[in-house]
Scaffold this active site. Sequence first.
Site, PDB file in Angstrom:
ATOM      1  N   ARG A  83       2.929  -4.536 -11.388  1.00 18.35           N
ATOM      2  CA  ARG A  83       4.337  -4.817 -11.088  1.00 18.35           C
ATOM      3  C   ARG A  83       4.471  -5.654  -9.818  1.00 18.35           C
ATOM      4  O   ARG A  83       5.317  -6.555  -9.752  1.00 18.35           O
ATOM      5  CB  ARG A  83       5.128  -3.517 -10.944  1.00 18.35           C
ATOM      6  CG  ARG A  83       5.258  -2.778 -12.274  1.00 18.35           C
ATOM      7  CD  ARG A  83       5.873  -1.424 -12.083  1.00 18.35           C
ATOM      8  NE  ARG A  83       4.912  -0.616 -11.323  1.00 18.35           N
ATOM      9  CZ  ARG A  83       5.195   0.548 -10.781  1.00 18.35           C
ATOM     10  NH1 ARG A  83       6.391   1.060 -10.883  1.00 18.35           N
ATOM     11  NH2 ARG A  83       4.279   1.220 -10.110  1.00 18.35           N
TER      12      ARG A  83
ATOM     13  N   LYS B 157      -2.350  -3.154  -0.106  1.00 19.94           N
ATOM     14  CA  LYS B 157      -2.725  -3.871  -1.330  1.00 19.94           C
ATOM     15  C   LYS B 157      -1.495  -4.317  -2.108  1.00 19.94           C
ATOM     16  O   LYS B 157      -1.514  -5.334  -2.787  1.00 19.94           O
ATOM     17  CB  LYS B 157      -3.662  -3.047  -2.206  1.00 19.94           C
ATOM     18  CG  LYS B 157      -3.129  -1.692  -2.633  1.00 19.94           C
ATOM     19  CD  LYS B 157      -2.672  -1.648  -4.037  1.00 19.94           C
ATOM     20  CE  LYS B 157      -2.285  -0.204  -4.368  1.00 19.94           C
ATOM     21  NZ  LYS B 157      -1.434  -0.090  -5.497  1.00 19.94           N
TER      22      LYS B 157
ATOM     23  N   THR C  26      -4.656  -4.658  -8.597  1.00 11.97           N
ATOM     24  CA  THR C  26      -3.241  -4.914  -8.334  1.00 11.97           C
ATOM     25  C   THR C  26      -2.961  -6.407  -8.167  1.00 11.97           C
ATOM     26  O   THR C  26      -1.902  -6.884  -8.564  1.00 11.97           O
ATOM     27  CB  THR C  26      -2.793  -4.138  -7.079  1.00 11.97           C
ATOM     28  OG1 THR C  26      -3.141  -2.756  -7.244  1.00 11.97           O
ATOM     29  CG2 THR C  26      -1.295  -4.213  -6.884  1.00 11.97           C
TER      30      THR C  26
END
Length: 118
Positions: free
Chosen positions: A103, A39, A96
Amino acid sequence: VASKDSRLARRLASMLSSPCFRVFMSKDVTGLEVAGAVKNVIAIAAGICEGLGLGTNAVAALVTRGCSEMRRVAVERGGQPVTLSGLSGVGDAFLTCFGPLSRNRTVGVRLGRGESLE
């Protein structure tokens, strides 16, 4: 919590759970490990699409295909398909890939805009 040892998983889940935070258990360690790694790659690619200005359709297509490939890799390595369809698979991947605080997605956006990693 992923563990082949159900008793250990229950103990850890009990220790980590609270009225505001529910911890789920799984015996599919492989599926969770693959999902957790792949992911991040998908999120970087999704960010690159965004940084290049390719649009939401391109990002959605990339994430959809990426999740499908994530499932294939996990199953090939012995993971269970159902694991990749839940919170630990597509749920975590969606967060994500689309979350503004991710990030990995942010790195991809910056790369797509032409910035370097340094």
